[in-house]
Design an enzyme around this catalytic site. Structure first.
Site, PDB file in Angstrom:
ATOM      1  CE  LYS A 198      -2.637  -2.235   3.389  1.00  5.15           C
ATOM      2  NZ  LYS A 198      -3.665  -2.326   4.403  1.00  5.15           N
TER       3      LYS A 198
ATOM      4  CG  ASP B 293      -8.236  -5.285   8.355  1.00  4.66           C
ATOM      5  OD1 ASP B 293      -7.812  -6.455   8.163  1.00  4.66           O
ATOM      6  OD2 ASP B 293      -8.452  -4.497   7.430  1.00  4.66           O
TER       7      ASP B 293
END
Ligand code: ADP
Ligand code: MG
Length: 496
Positions: free
Chosen positions: A199, A234
């Protein structure tokens, strides 16, 4: 994954309209008949719909493949597309947790800090505070120490503001959960080696190191009395956050920029798990299902996007169902329709030819336009891709968006059924025949109603009315923040 966080799209109404357009172009674009604008694009749409079709047999095959791949990944590391990573989370929150706990969430260009005061079974969550901090661009390609010092210093400032209902018993250190959404080889509940940054992060010195140690050291340099007691991703944090309120949550799925899923597995169903002890007999498995690939209905547009991506051949499920890609697939189809079908007139604007010019929030907003002349579709198309469109072209565009969202949602639904099927095969009655909850989170699931509906319909079609009446697919909004704090509590070094 990329760093360009696509923020939630503004409400359709807020787009400026009408589309600016010269009178001459209007003349050119005014369709004499329906077919003059779209005739050459109709076969392109027809072929797209055929290639993207997800009738029940295709979905059933996906679910079966998902279940088989899960099993192979549990048997041996590298045994399948699915890594089936051990989370080392063996016990989930019960609702009895008490005390002050922190959470730190690092997964993109922002990180979030959170504290919560838990009051046990009766008082539950007494208070929660959250702050979001954006990470300066230069730190994303700096050194490991610089990045972690920045994080620890922001955390220290947040801790200084602790007060009111937040109370740390004397003699105790603060404890935090650490949600870290990058590839990690987890070694225990509170340690894990960073495999690589993704990312847009390219921080030197961290890959190969224990990121919990990096953070603990930086907190030490800040003089901050806090330790990381749980390192999670997450998905796992979302499962924990949802389970706090509902004992029957067994699976969590993230559909945001990327996608992933985790679920509760029995220790005896994990052959590759040698010698791991779990008092509960259960553990959470992080499937990393974005890497799934078997039996996906792919189109030439998917293949071209994949070939030009930074990770060709990888993350194919993610590239078919997640938010980072849906808009881009639509854009590629529109380029074809513009070039070979002159859908937007003779000229193909450069903007339309720019990869990722059309975001998933854009295609979602276009699908919400219920006006007669599809004014919002026209504005969004113009703003994002520079094309002028007439009503027929806009209708065609909405059809393309719907085709891609439908395939994505239905495949995600089949993936969920695959997980349920695998769980049921191992222990009959665990999943089917009684209430069970799948906790969902992520911007795509939350903000794209058609996608969500297609997903739920696919689950219902695959399970049938009787079984699907027990499976609750529920949005667990921002469960991951509090989930990480709850896992810090369940893995606390102190007795409860
Ligand atoms: P992340 O996955 O980056 O942690 P989120 O869960 O908030 O963050 O998801 C953000 C993603 O959700 C965006 O990249 C986008 O693909 C998708 N998204 C955001 N808003 C919308 C929307 N209105 N419609 C459809 N998808 C959206
Ligand atoms: Mg997220």
């Amino acid at each position: 994954m990329s760093t360009n966080t696509i923020t939630s799209s503004p409400a359709v109404r807020s787009f400026r309209s009408p589309t600016p357009r010269s009178p001459r172009v209007t003349m050119l674009l005014r369709p004499t008949t329906v077919s003059s604008t779209t005739a050459a694009s109709v076969p392109i749409l027809t072929k797209l719909q055929k290639d993207c079709a997800t009738p029940v047999p295709v979905l059933r095959n996906i679910a079966d493949n998902m279940a088989a791949d899960m099993r192979a990944g549990l048997a041996a590391d590298g045994g399948s597309d699915l890594k089936m990573i051990l989370s080392f989370v063996d016990s989930l929150p019960t609702g009895n947790e008490r005390g002050l706990f922190y959470a730190l969430d690092l997964g993109g260009t922002n990180f979030r800090v959170l504290r919560t005061q838990l009051g046990g079974r009766d008082e539950r969550v007494i208070d929660t505070e959250v702050e979001q901090v954006s990470i300066p661009q230069d730190l994303m390609s700096g050194t490991s120490e610089e990045l972690f010092d920045f994080i620890a210093s922001a955390l220290a400032k947040f801790v200084k503001k602790e007060g009111g209902k937040f109370v740390l018993p004397t003699g105790r250190s603060r404890e935090t959960g650490f949600t870290f959404s990058f590839p990690v080889k987890q070694t225990s509940i509170d340690s894990g080696i960073l495999i690589k940054w993704t990312k847009g992060f390219s921080v030197s010195g961290t890959p190969g190191k224990d990121i919990v140690a990096c953070l603990n050291e930086a907190m030490g340099r800040q003089g901050l009395d806090m330790r990381v007691s749980a390192l999670v991703n997450d998905t796992v944090a979302t499962l924990a956050g949802a389970r706090y309120w509902d004992d029957e949550v067994m699976v969590a799925v993230i559909l945001g920029t990327g996608t992933n899923a985790c679920y509760v597995e029995s220790v005896e169903a994990i052959p590759k798990l040698q010698g791991h002890k779990s008092t509960s007999g259960k553990t959470i498995i992080n499937t990393e299902w974005g890497a799934f690939s078997k039996g996906l209905p792919l189109t030439e547009y998917d293949r071209a996007m994949d070939a030009e991506s930074i990770n060709p051949g990888e993350q194919l499920f993610e590239k078919t169902i997640s938010g980072m890609y849906l808009g881009e697939i639509v854009r590629r189809v529109l380029v074809r329709m513009a070039e070979t079908g002159s859908l937007f007139g003779k000229h193909v604007p450069e903007k339309l030819q720019t990869p990722f010019a059309l975001g998933t929030p854009n295609i979602s907003s276009m699908q919400q336009d219920t006006s007669k002349d599809l004014e919002a579709v026209g504005s969004i198309l113009y703003e994002a891709t520079g094309v002028d469109s007439n009503l027929d072209a806009r209708k065609m565009v909405v059809e393309v968006c719907d085709t891609i969202a439908k395939r994505g949602g239905r495949l995600a639904g089949a993936g969920i059924v695959g997980i349920l099927q695998k769980m049921e095969e191992d222990s009959k009655g665990v999943v089917f025949g009684k209430r069970m909850v799948v906790a969902m989170d992520g911007g795509l699931y939350e903000h794209y109603p058609q996608y969500k509906r297609y997903l739920k319909n696919a689950v219902a079609e695959l399970l049938g009315p009787e079984l699907s009446s027990h499976v609750v697919i529920e949005h667990s909004k921002d469960g991951s923040g509090i989930g990480a704090a709850l896992l810090a509590a369940t893995n606390s070094m102190y007795e409860h």
